[in-house]
Design a protein around this motif. Structure first.
Motif, PDB file in Angstrom:
ATOM      1  N   GLU A   5     -43.684  20.188   0.761  1.00  0.00           N
ATOM      2  CA  GLU A   5     -43.433  19.048  -0.111  1.00  0.00           C
ATOM      3  C   GLU A   5     -41.937  18.761  -0.228  1.00  0.00           C
ATOM      4  OE1 GLU A   5     -45.524  21.534  -0.788  1.00  0.00           O
ATOM      5  OE2 GLU A   5     -47.354  20.348  -0.460  1.00  0.00           O
ATOM      6  N   ASP A   9     -40.248  15.228   0.793  1.00  0.00           N
ATOM      7  CA  ASP A   9     -39.464  14.482  -0.196  1.00  0.00           C
ATOM      8  C   ASP A   9     -38.048  14.226   0.317  1.00  0.00           C
ATOM      9  OD1 ASP A   9     -41.602  14.450  -1.922  1.00  0.00           O
ATOM     10  OD2 ASP A   9     -40.880  16.092  -3.183  1.00  0.00           O
ATOM     11  N   THR A  56     -47.606  10.001   3.278  1.00  0.00           N
ATOM     12  CA  THR A  56     -47.386  10.378   1.884  1.00  0.00           C
ATOM     13  C   THR A  56     -47.150   9.153   1.006  1.00  0.00           C
ATOM     14  OG1 THR A  56     -46.442  12.512   2.540  1.00  0.00           O
ATOM     15  CG2 THR A  56     -45.907  11.709   0.336  1.00  0.00           C
TER      16      THR A  56
END
Length: 219
Positions: A5, A9, A56
């Motif tokens: 993650e 990001d 995402t």
């Protein structure tokens, strides 16, 4: 410990800041203070990271739900369309990646997710099943085409500067249209004020309404 993650990001942050050119293994390793091996282990190659970042952002947009206790199929379609519109407005790089996903990867989660979310509502409108694909594809193509038009696409070699003020750009375009010969271009002269003052989101929703009107006639 570095997580998948965190990598995704960070990739989205780099893409937002500088487009696809800013997403390099070196930039990722410097930002995350890690080696390239850790990035490859969690997400694979750069192209795979681009696909994952796209998935995402799109998945988050598709999760948007309209408010209200009783929601119509039209409201569901408008909600997901606006969510994609806003996602591309926020992430300018997404326009190119989203188009490539639809064209090159029809079995990927991005394509399947968009078609499934919109297609269910097309069915709920009462459209005959034989027309589901054509109706849904028409909606999807309009949505992606319209939202991409409002984004600066990576690789654009025009002389329009990135981040140019919208009002300034439309003002310059309207002045150029007004200088056209009104006898040769009567329509352009008639709509010049509408073009200069239009709201992109409202125009987008008008297009959705027009497509939905045509789809509902298939019943």
């Amino acid at each position: 410990m570095l997580s998948r993650e965190q990598i995704i990001d960070t990739a989205v942050e780099l893409l937002d800041a500088g487009g696809e050119g800013a997403l390099t293994v070196r930039a990722m390793t410097e930002r995350l203070a890690t080696g390239s091996g850790a990035i490859y282990y969690h997400v694979g190659t750069r192209d795979e990271l681009l696909d994952t970042a796209t998935e995402t952002v799109v998945t988050a947009a598709l999760a948007t739900k309209p408010g209200g206790a009783s929601v119509t199929p039209e409201e569901e379609i408008r909600a997901v369309a606006l969510a994609l519109f806003d996602a591309i407005a926020e992430h300018q790089w997404l326009a190119t990646r989203l188009t490539l996903q639809i064209i090159r990867n029809p079995i990927g989660p991005v394509t399947v997710g968009i078609f499934e979310r919109i297609g269910r509502q097309v069915g709920a409108l009462g459209v005959p099943q034989a027309a589901w694909f054509d109706a849904t594809a028409t909606l999807v193509h309009y949505i992606l085409g319209a939202v991409s038009q409002n984004a600066r696409v990576d690789g654009d070699t025009s002389d329009v500067e990135a981040g140019v003020d919208r009002e300034e750009f439309l003002g310059a375009a309207s002045r150029a249209w007004q200088e056209l010969d009104p006898d040769d271009y009567p329509f352009m002269h008639a709509i010049v004020d509408q073009m200069r003052e239009h709201d992109d989101r409202e125009q987008f929703l008008t297009g959705i309404a027009l497509v939905l009107d045509g789809i509902t006639n298939l019943r």
